[in-house]
Design a protein around this motif. Structure first.
Motif, PDB file in Angstrom:
ATOM      1  N   UNK A 190     -19.543   6.443  -0.152  1.00  0.00           N
ATOM      2  CA  UNK A 190     -19.073   5.929   1.250  1.00  0.00           C
ATOM      3  C   UNK A 190     -19.830   4.804   1.620  1.00  0.00           C
ATOM      4  N   UNK A 191     -21.090   4.639   0.963  1.00  0.00           N
ATOM      5  CA  UNK A 191     -21.988   3.472   1.084  1.00  0.00           C
ATOM      6  C   UNK A 191     -21.207   2.318   0.545  1.00  0.00           C
ATOM      7  N   UNK A 192     -20.652   2.496  -0.558  1.00  0.00           N
ATOM      8  CA  UNK A 192     -20.009   1.416  -1.263  1.00  0.00           C
ATOM      9  C   UNK A 192     -18.552   1.081  -0.440  1.00  0.00           C
ATOM     10  N   UNK A 193     -17.981   2.124  -0.044  1.00  0.00           N
ATOM     11  CA  UNK A 193     -16.722   1.872   0.963  1.00  0.00           C
ATOM     12  C   UNK A 193     -16.994   0.995   2.031  1.00  0.00           C
ATOM     13  N   UNK A 194     -18.109   1.264   2.850  1.00  0.00           N
ATOM     14  CA  UNK A 194     -18.661   0.496   3.836  1.00  0.00           C
ATOM     15  C   UNK A 194     -18.990  -1.008   3.556  1.00  0.00           C
ATOM     16  N   UNK A 195     -19.079  -1.303   2.171  1.00  0.00           N
ATOM     17  CA  UNK A 195     -19.649  -2.694   1.982  1.00  0.00           C
ATOM     18  C   UNK A 195     -18.663  -3.863   2.316  1.00  0.00           C
ATOM     19  N   UNK A 196     -17.342  -3.502   2.449  1.00  0.00           N
ATOM     20  CA  UNK A 196     -16.327  -4.549   2.587  1.00  0.00           C
ATOM     21  C   UNK A 196     -15.594  -4.174   3.909  1.00  0.00           C
ATOM     22  N   UNK A 197     -15.539  -5.289   4.770  1.00  0.00           N
ATOM     23  CA  UNK A 197     -15.004  -5.205   6.150  1.00  0.00           C
ATOM     24  C   UNK A 197     -13.617  -4.648   6.151  1.00  0.00           C
ATOM     25  N   UNK A 198     -12.717  -5.144   5.099  1.00  0.00           N
ATOM     26  CA  UNK A 198     -11.577  -4.709   5.060  1.00  0.00           C
ATOM     27  C   UNK A 198     -11.321  -3.199   4.813  1.00  0.00           C
ATOM     28  N   UNK A 199     -12.317  -2.410   4.197  1.00  0.00           N
ATOM     29  CA  UNK A 199     -12.383  -1.035   4.177  1.00  0.00           C
ATOM     30  C   UNK A 199     -12.525  -0.557   5.548  1.00  0.00           C
ATOM     31  N   UNK A 200     -13.641  -1.035   6.146  1.00  0.00           N
ATOM     32  CA  UNK A 200     -14.082  -0.515   7.565  1.00  0.00           C
ATOM     33  C   UNK A 200     -12.961  -0.390   8.356  1.00  0.00           C
ATOM     34  N   UNK A 201     -12.207  -1.268   8.405  1.00  0.00           N
ATOM     35  CA  UNK A 201     -10.864  -1.088   9.367  1.00  0.00           C
ATOM     36  C   UNK A 201      -9.925  -0.067   8.925  1.00  0.00           C
ATOM     37  N   UNK A 202      -9.951   0.491   8.015  1.00  0.00           N
ATOM     38  CA  UNK A 202      -9.028   1.656   7.450  1.00  0.00           C
ATOM     39  C   UNK A 202      -9.708   2.885   8.071  1.00  0.00           C
ATOM     40  N   UNK A 203      -9.656   3.360   9.380  1.00  0.00           N
ATOM     41  CA  UNK A 203     -10.456   4.415   9.902  1.00  0.00           C
ATOM     42  C   UNK A 203     -10.076   5.644   9.434  1.00  0.00           C
ATOM     43  N   UNK A 204      -8.569   5.595   9.089  1.00  0.00           N
ATOM     44  CA  UNK A 204      -8.153   6.990   8.635  1.00  0.00           C
ATOM     45  C   UNK A 204      -8.680   7.549   7.147  1.00  0.00           C
ATOM     46  N   UNK A 205      -8.743   6.559   6.350  1.00  0.00           N
ATOM     47  CA  UNK A 205      -9.439   6.797   4.944  1.00  0.00           C
ATOM     48  C   UNK A 205     -10.914   6.944   5.172  1.00  0.00           C
ATOM     49  N   UNK A 206     -11.573   6.145   5.957  1.00  0.00           N
ATOM     50  CA  UNK A 206     -12.893   6.490   6.317  1.00  0.00           C
ATOM     51  C   UNK A 206     -13.292   7.863   6.752  1.00  0.00           C
ATOM     52  N   UNK A 207     -12.323   8.502   7.800  1.00  0.00           N
ATOM     53  CA  UNK A 207     -12.485   9.759   8.173  1.00  0.00           C
ATOM     54  C   UNK A 207     -12.249  10.568   7.234  1.00  0.00           C
ATOM     55  N   UNK A 208     -11.382  10.461   6.191  1.00  0.00           N
ATOM     56  CA  UNK A 208     -11.298  11.284   5.055  1.00  0.00           C
ATOM     57  C   UNK A 208     -12.415  11.558   4.147  1.00  0.00           C
ATOM     58  N   UNK A 209     -12.990  10.167   3.675  1.00  0.00           N
ATOM     59  CA  UNK A 209     -14.165  10.172   3.104  1.00  0.00           C
ATOM     60  C   UNK A 209     -15.432  10.905   3.823  1.00  0.00           C
ATOM     61  N   UNK A 210     -15.292  10.730   5.010  1.00  0.00           N
ATOM     62  CA  UNK A 210     -16.569  11.218   5.874  1.00  0.00           C
ATOM     63  C   UNK A 210     -16.545  12.815   6.047  1.00  0.00           C
ATOM     64  N   UNK A 211     -15.184  13.345   6.035  1.00  0.00           N
ATOM     65  CA  UNK A 211     -15.187  14.721   6.031  1.00  0.00           C
ATOM     66  C   UNK A 211     -15.584  15.469   4.776  1.00  0.00           C
ATOM     67  N   UNK A 212     -15.650  14.603   3.813  1.00  0.00           N
ATOM     68  CA  UNK A 212     -16.319  15.328   2.495  1.00  0.00           C
ATOM     69  C   UNK A 212     -17.580  14.976   2.311  1.00  0.00           C
ATOM     70  N   UNK A 213     -18.134  14.179   3.101  1.00  0.00           N
ATOM     71  CA  UNK A 213     -19.700  13.548   2.686  1.00  0.00           C
ATOM     72  C   UNK A 213     -20.664  14.532   3.293  1.00  0.00           C
ATOM     73  N   UNK A 214     -21.587  15.040   2.645  1.00  0.00           N
ATOM     74  CA  UNK A 214     -22.728  15.850   2.980  1.00  0.00           C
ATOM     75  C   UNK A 214     -23.832  15.898   1.757  1.00  0.00           C
ATOM     76  N   UNK A 215     -25.080  15.347   2.336  1.00  0.00           N
ATOM     77  CA  UNK A 215     -25.507  14.853   3.567  1.00  0.00           C
ATOM     78  C   UNK A 215     -24.929  13.380   3.456  1.00  0.00           C
ATOM     79  N   UNK A 216     -24.592  12.862   4.568  1.00  0.00           N
ATOM     80  CA  UNK A 216     -24.116  11.603   4.811  1.00  0.00           C
ATOM     81  C   UNK A 216     -25.170  10.443   4.730  1.00  0.00           C
TER      82      UNK A 216
END
Length: 419
Positions: free
Chosen positions: A315-341
């Motif tokens: 998820x750190x790699x995902x958040x490196x790029x601004x174009x990824x950050x704008x896709x909040x649905x995919x970000x939410x999907x990754x966050x739902x699997x991330x622990x610890x964040x």
């Protein structure tokens, strides 16, 4: 060489001898060139009485029959190389039967087999109608090339001979480089080392995965390629190389690579294999931000919480790029699997993408999520999603009570939170 009985052959030898006496070596070379191109084996045999079979021949560029071959005034070429480059099967066989050495190299360090692969015909027929004349011609060209290759292999061509240059490519590497996948199985059947490495320590499978060529990948796997072999200099596997290419801008625009990645995974590619930096395929996919690739890796149980040597999570790699950050649905999907964040690396640095001013509120929200401890229930839900993933999601829906299933997979409220 045996007796020559066909009419006119003795006269040809006499004429050739006279030409040599007159010092007309170029005339001899031109005649030999023309005989090879016409596949006139009788003339080839006769001319070889006066010209050593492995000696280069030089033909003037203004020779009518040689204009297609040369753009220079003169050029030297070994007879067997000429026959191989232009796929003259009968001439090739004739030269081999009369002592031609397939391992003789040109000035670039290339053998006859190397040259044949470099000049392999690209004969895609996807734009032709089935059965039309052009398709038949292209098919004949391809078949003729295969015939020449088989002739070379049957007459002792070294299928593992490396090009004498900085790349040190084997014939299999050359076949990948020049897109000649039909020859892979022929070379392997004749003893080519399917896991040979080049100067960059890449195998043919690494190269095929890097260019997302499904046919080549499939053929190499069928021939026994080691699917989990790692490039010794980087630690990259074929899977990681394929994910990297498929997640690039070009891969996204062309919608390429999903079938290649699935093929590798189905045949046992280790989805969580780490390179020398500790990165896995899911790190590459998250950085690229291509949802289809990320979901495919998650389907095959990619570990979304694995860290690189520098402490970077997917998820750190995902958040490196601004174009990824704008896709909040995919970000939410990754966050739902991330622990610890984990939002920072080992140096405590946040991803570059969320440091932009426009993502100030999102950044603050993510930091709060990372600092907030999860309940035991939420931890269990994440573990279930990570263990069973998308692959068994529908199966669990049939097994679990509706309320529990909705509780486990009902994480899209996070998308609302991240807006």
């Amino acid at each position: 060489m045996g007796n020559i009985t066909k009419k006119g052959s003795r006269e040809l030898v006499t004429d050739t001898a006279k030409s040599l006496e007159d010092g007309s070596l170029v005339v001899l070379h031109t005649k030999l060139y023309e005989a090879i191109m016409r596949e006139d084996c009788t003339s080839i045999q006769a001319l070889l009485r006066c010209h050593p079979v492995n000696q280069p021949m030089t033909v003037l560029a203004n020779s009518t029959s040689y204009r297609l071959l040369l753009n220079q005034q003169t050029q030297s070429i070994i007879p067997i190389h000429l026959a191989a480059e232009y796929r003259r099967a009968q001439s090739l066989l004739c030269l081999l039967e009369h002592g031609a050495n397939p391992e003789v190299r040109d000035t670039r360090g290339l053998t006859t087999l190397h040259l044949m692969l470099l000049h392999w015909p690209i004969t895609s027929t996807t734009w032709t109608k089935p059965g039309d004349r052009i398709q038949r011609i292209l098919t004949d060209i391809q078949n003729n090339a295969v015939t020449c290759l088989r002739i070379l292999c049957e007459h002792g061509a070294q299928v593992n001979a490396r090009v004498d240059n900085s790349n040190k490519h084997s014939p299999l590497h050359l076949a990948i480089t020049y897109g000649t996948y039909p020859v892979l199985s022929i070379l392997a059947q004749n003893g080519a080392h399917v896991n040979a490495i080049n100067e960059s320590t890449m195998t043919p499978l690494h190269m095929a995965a890097d260019i997302l060529n499904k046919e080549m990948i499939e053929t190499l796997i069928a021939c026994g390629a080691d699917i989990n072999c790692a490039v010794s200099t980087t630690g990259n596997t074929a899977l990681k190389l394929a994910v990297c290419s498929a997640s690039s801008k070009a891969g996204r625009l062309l919608a390429a690579g999903v079938s290649c990645i699935r093929l590798l995974l189905i045949h046992g590619a280790k989805v969580n294999a780490q390179d020398h930096e500790g990165q896995t395929a899911i790190h590459e996919a998250c950085f690229g931000g291509r949802e289809a690739i990320i979901n495919l890796l998650l389907e095959f149980e990619a570990n979304v919480n694995i860290l690189t040597r520098n402490g970077e999570s997917p998820i750190y790699m995902y958040l490196q790029r601004s174009s990824n950050v704008r896709d909040t649905a995919l970000l939410a999907s990754l966050l739902s699997r991330s622990y610890p964040l984990r939002l920072t690396n080992n140096q405590g640095i946040l991803p570059a993408g969320i440091m932009l001013p426009e993502f100030h509120l999102l950044r603050e929200t993510l930091i709060k999520l990372a600092q907030k401890p999860l309940s035991l229930e939420d931890i269990c839900k994440r573990n279930i999603r990570n263990i069973y993933g998308e692959k068994y999601k529908q199966h669990l829906k049939q097994v679990l009570p509706v309320k529990i299933w909705n509780s486990v997979y009902g994480y899209y409220d996070l998308a609302y939170l991240l807006k």
